[in-house]
Design an enzyme around this catalytic site. Sequence first.
Site, PDB file in Angstrom:
ATOM      1  N   GLU A 154      -4.753 -40.552 -70.032  1.00 56.62           N
ATOM      2  CA  GLU A 154      -3.512 -41.159 -69.539  1.00 56.62           C
ATOM      3  C   GLU A 154      -3.049 -40.552 -68.209  1.00 56.62           C
ATOM      4  O   GLU A 154      -1.980 -39.950 -68.106  1.00 56.62           O
ATOM      5  CB  GLU A 154      -2.406 -41.043 -70.596  1.00 56.62           C
ATOM      6  CG  GLU A 154      -2.721 -41.783 -71.874  1.00 56.62           C
ATOM      7  CD  GLU A 154      -1.692 -41.592 -72.969  1.00 56.62           C
ATOM      8  OE1 GLU A 154      -1.714 -42.348 -73.955  1.00 56.62           O
ATOM      9  OE2 GLU A 154      -0.849 -40.669 -72.844  1.00 56.62           O
ATOM     10  N   GLU A 310      -6.159 -46.535 -77.732  1.00 55.65           N
ATOM     11  CA  GLU A 310      -5.167 -45.957 -78.645  1.00 55.65           C
ATOM     12  C   GLU A 310      -4.111 -46.992 -78.980  1.00 55.65           C
ATOM     13  O   GLU A 310      -3.649 -47.723 -78.101  1.00 55.65           O
ATOM     14  CB  GLU A 310      -4.446 -44.760 -78.012  1.00 55.65           C
ATOM     15  CG  GLU A 310      -5.271 -43.530 -77.747  1.00 55.65           C
ATOM     16  CD  GLU A 310      -4.418 -42.404 -77.172  1.00 55.65           C
ATOM     17  OE1 GLU A 310      -3.177 -42.431 -77.352  1.00 55.65           O
ATOM     18  OE2 GLU A 310      -4.985 -41.519 -76.514  1.00 55.65           O
TER      19      GLU A 310
END
Length: 672
Positions: A154, A310
């Site tokens: 991320e 995710e």
Amino acid sequence: MTSPDRWPEIRGIAYGGDYTPEQWPREVWHEDVALMREAGVNLVSVGIFAWALIETSEGVFEFTWLDELLDLLHENGISVDLGTPTASPPAWFFANHPDARVVSRDGVTMGFGARGMASHASPAYREAIVRIASALAERYGSHPAVVMWHVHNEYGVPVGEDYSEQSVRAFRGWLREKYATLDALNAAWGTTFWGQRYGEWDHVGAPAAAPSVVNPAQRLDFARFTDAQLRACFVAERDAIRAHATQPITTNFMANQSWTTDLWAWAREVDIVSDDHYLWAADPEGEIGLAIAADLSRSVGGGTPWILMEHSTSAVNWQPRNVAKRPGEMARNSLTHLARGADAILFFQWRASRSGAEKFHSAMIPHAGTSSRVWREVVELGDALERLEEVRGSRVAADVALLWDFESFWAQDLEWRPSVDVSHADQIRAFYERLWRDGITVDFALPGQDLSAYKLVVAPAQYLLSAADAANLTRYVEAGGTLVVSFFSAIVDENDAVHPGGFVAPLRDALGLVVEEFLPLREGARHTVGWTGSTAETLVADAWQEDLVLHGAEVKATYVDGPGAGKAAITRHAHGTGHGWYISTRLDAASLGTVMSDVYADAGVAPSGHPEGLEVVVRRGDDADYAIAINHRDDDASLAASGVELLTGADVDGELLVPAGGVAVVRTPHTP
């Protein structure tokens, strides 16, 4: 950019999640792999936060536990997405290199104990990430368990911008490469305003906190620089891995949930687009935000299959109120991503952590264990995905594009805009929601892309629009396209300078108007708009009006009240063989329904006719179409379809009843 031949070597739809066995004793590992097989898991992400356990001190590596783990997973038929743990440098790294810490805009040095806290400009950090990526790839590049590489985690979250001295020096270098001369930089930044002109490169700094608003062009360039720096870190790791390994390489985006990184640029650097998405609990219709993220992930990858890296089985732990998913919601979320192009459905994480900041985050094995509803639904989802194996590789096609431009968002989000009520996120949501409710699948696009394949292009929030991109949109209309532009668009150029000729001037030919003045409203004020299109009715709007000067545009609605009373509010303009629509006020998704009905007629786009709340997306394969239906309603919904429902194997002859909260996937063979 992504391509089908870079897909990891996994049979069927990939299913699994982040696996952190370093948090558990060895006996749990063996229990884990047995449960993974029960659930149908075939892919896990490993090592993403394990730097301290892999490189125990600078240049000293310990691979024994990771060797054992990868062998165990491979023996049980479970493939590995091997992570580089560079989002969380260990304590020894900061002890050795304290100048690698991130400094915030107001001058605070970030401490240790979280993640994502290293300076992207630190030479020591760059050296360290290449060293560990190289070591991992050299050791595991040919390991049979490893089918993919997962760089970092991320990017830009929780911190992107860095105001350390190292970052300031790197920013100067980036600016010199971009502008070459100070004269060019001064011109681009408009530094004659407030006497900011630079005479020496060493005087140019990062736009740190100042007594008043900092030069917006400087802020915009710093956002571009930050994105480029983060991407350079990724490329350094990617290339280090590629020197020893051939598997596809990715990093997990956060589409529609983080604005730091320009995903169009990032998608050109990864082999496969992957995305993390979490429902925002405060949104009672989080499935719409989910669909936005999924469509954006597919779009930046050029329409190729992508990975949901995710999402959560139930509640997350980092929002103000972490609402648990209700029965069936996890399957609906998962199959929505699948419907919109994902060929992998993964979660954070496999087993809920007992310690640390995310111990209250849901997992495939929750704290309640395998007797829980969540676990039963995890197993059921694995079974469903196995039944849907043939969907893999099929594509989503769209006739409508929404413009999504990160640089425009960065510019619009800066201070001292005409109204704090003008939000690009709100505008995109309103227009997307209207299309979603009408059952129209969309792609996202940049204003400079080839848009000729789309019947309709919508620009909900294109505050920044270069002259070249405006010319591209104008040509699109000339050639027969239908363009819808919302208020506060086409205001500034790539340097955040107002276009010559005033607001909306670059689109004057396409829209048949310019904007003389903004008329933002006071907080909470609402007003009405008299619509005179195919139906005559009054629409409720708020936040914003504009004083339009028409140059050939046809008035479709006028302001009934407010500062613009009696003036044009919504217009339509014929240009070439197409039409340009302009909406100069803020309408919610319901009011947009009236306007978009006439827009659809211009564009030749038809709403699906499905019951509202029955989300249906079609993926097209070589031999069949797959209609994936997700029923968000509290009652059953009817779907017109023929073929075979893959989850049950039942034949469908003209109509299928999708139960309340349920999902269905109908295969319809192509007719010769």
